[in-house]
Design a protein around this motif. Structure first.
Motif, short mmCIF file in Angstrom:
data_model
loop_
_atom_site.label_atom_id
_atom_site.label_comp_id
_atom_site.label_asym_id
_atom_site.label_seq_id
_atom_site.Cartn_x
_atom_site.Cartn_y
_atom_site.Cartn_z
N ARG A 29 0.82 -1.22 0.00
CA ARG A 29 0.00 0.00 0.00
C ARG A 29 0.85 1.27 0.00
NH1 ARG A 29 -1.52 -2.83 4.60
NH2 ARG A 29 -3.21 -4.34 4.24
N PRO A 70 -9.27 -4.26 2.07
CA PRO A 70 -10.11 -3.08 2.34
C PRO A 70 -9.29 -1.82 2.61
CG PRO A 70 -10.12 -4.57 4.23
CD PRO A 70 -9.43 -5.29 3.12
N ARG A 71 -8.11 -1.96 3.22
CA ARG A 71 -7.28 -0.77 3.49
C ARG A 71 -6.73 -0.19 2.19
NH1 ARG A 71 -2.86 -2.31 7.72
NH2 ARG A 71 -2.22 -0.18 7.18
N SER A 73 -9.61 1.62 0.54
CA SER A 73 -9.87 2.88 1.24
C SER A 73 -8.85 3.95 0.83
CB SER A 73 -9.83 2.66 2.75
OG SER A 73 -9.99 3.87 3.44
N GLY A 131 -9.63 5.18 -2.67
CA GLY A 131 -10.78 6.08 -2.61
C GLY A 131 -10.42 7.45 -2.06
N GLU A 132 -9.60 7.48 -1.03
CA GLU A 132 -9.16 8.75 -0.45
C GLU A 132 -8.37 9.57 -1.46
OE1 GLU A 132 -6.14 10.39 3.08
OE2 GLU A 132 -6.61 8.25 2.93
#
Length: 282
Positions: free
Chosen positions: A122, A184-185, A188, A191-192
């Protein structure tokens, strides 16, 4: 987060018909190849290819994927991404946990003259040495370099080639989204970034993928000036999704002098002194 249908559509739109032997004229309105042209060149039926682009066909064979990769002119990174997307429904990859062995943390301490850090898929910084924290001018726990580039340092500040950095980041996150679609992280974070950055949204829509393992990296540090570093990425074992990144300077160069000066500085209250090795909380 990513899908085979969308990837095929974007790759198809970028193929010059002339390069695959299809004549064009000024009346042609389609950008890139038509669906039926991709199907014909790949040796599959038009109906089957249309179902692939609509997400209605699952589990294409290796032969079909090989043919599509050839027709669409995919490089090695894009080809691997195509295969991962095609296999998602068969065997989703398990999202790795970012846990470090103490021996890896000691490795960071053994690199005192170059910024060294460990990142996950990530682009979260999991750990880093003192010089890495001084380079970024902030404590490393909680630092995500994608967020830093797009939301905290847009078009100015630390990164010498900001636009190129954004291409690398989006390409990396596309690869990560294809490999870990159920994280999911990661979803997220994407999306941010999409909500906060017009440039991220534009680049994400292109569906480009990039795998960068080494190359030049330029920083404009507010205290020591220009740093022209060389970045090497080392994938850690056990399919952890983490990489050890070392930023080195050529011997007897102005950048080596700059790193030496940076290492000698006492961190200010705005740049807290990190511990020799730092780690984010799970």
């Amino acid at each position: 987060m990513d899908d085979l249908a969308g990837f095929l559509r974007t790759r198809r739109s970028r193929v010059d018909p002339v390069t695959v032997g299809i004549p064009t004229d000024r009346h042609r309105r389609v950008q890139g190849l038509r669906r039926e042209e991709v199907a014909h060149l790949s040796g599959v039926s038009v109906d089957y290819y249309v179902r692939l682009e609509q997400g209605r066909a699952t589990q294409p064979s290796e032969q079909v994927l090989d043919a599509l990769a050839r027709v669409l002119g995919l490089d090695d990174t894009e080809r691997g991404h195509l295969y991962r997307l095609a296999r998602q429904r068969r065997r989703p990859a398990k999202t790795p946990a970012a846990r470090l062995r103490p021996e890896l943390l000691r490795v960071l301490d053994l690199v005192p003259h170059a910024p060294a850090l460990i990142m996950d898929h990530r682009l979260d910084v999991i750990a880093g040495n003192r010089l890495a924290a001084l380079l970024y001018g902030r404590p490393l726990p909680g630092l995500n370099t994608a967020r830093h580039i797009f939301l905290e340092e847009p078009e100015r500040g630390l990164y010498g080639e900001w636009e190129k950095c954004t291409l690398d980041v989006v390409g990396h996150l596309r690869l990560a989204a294809g490999k870990y679609p159920d994280d999911p992280r990661l979803a997220s974070l994407i999306g941010e970034l999409a909500m906060g950055s017009d440039r991220f949204r534009r680049l994400w829509a292109r569906a480009d993928v990039r795998a960068r393992t080494h190359g030049p990296k330029t920083y404009h540090h507010p205290l020591v000036g220009l740093l022209e570093l060389h970045q090497e990425n080392f994938a850690l074992p056990d399919e952890s999704g983490m990489e050890l990144i070392i930023l080195s300077a050529p011997p007897a160069s102005p950048t080596e002098d700059g790193l030496r000066l940076l290492a000698s500085l006492t961190p200010t209250p705005q740049t807290p002194h990190p511990t020799p090795t730092t780690r984010v909380r799970e």
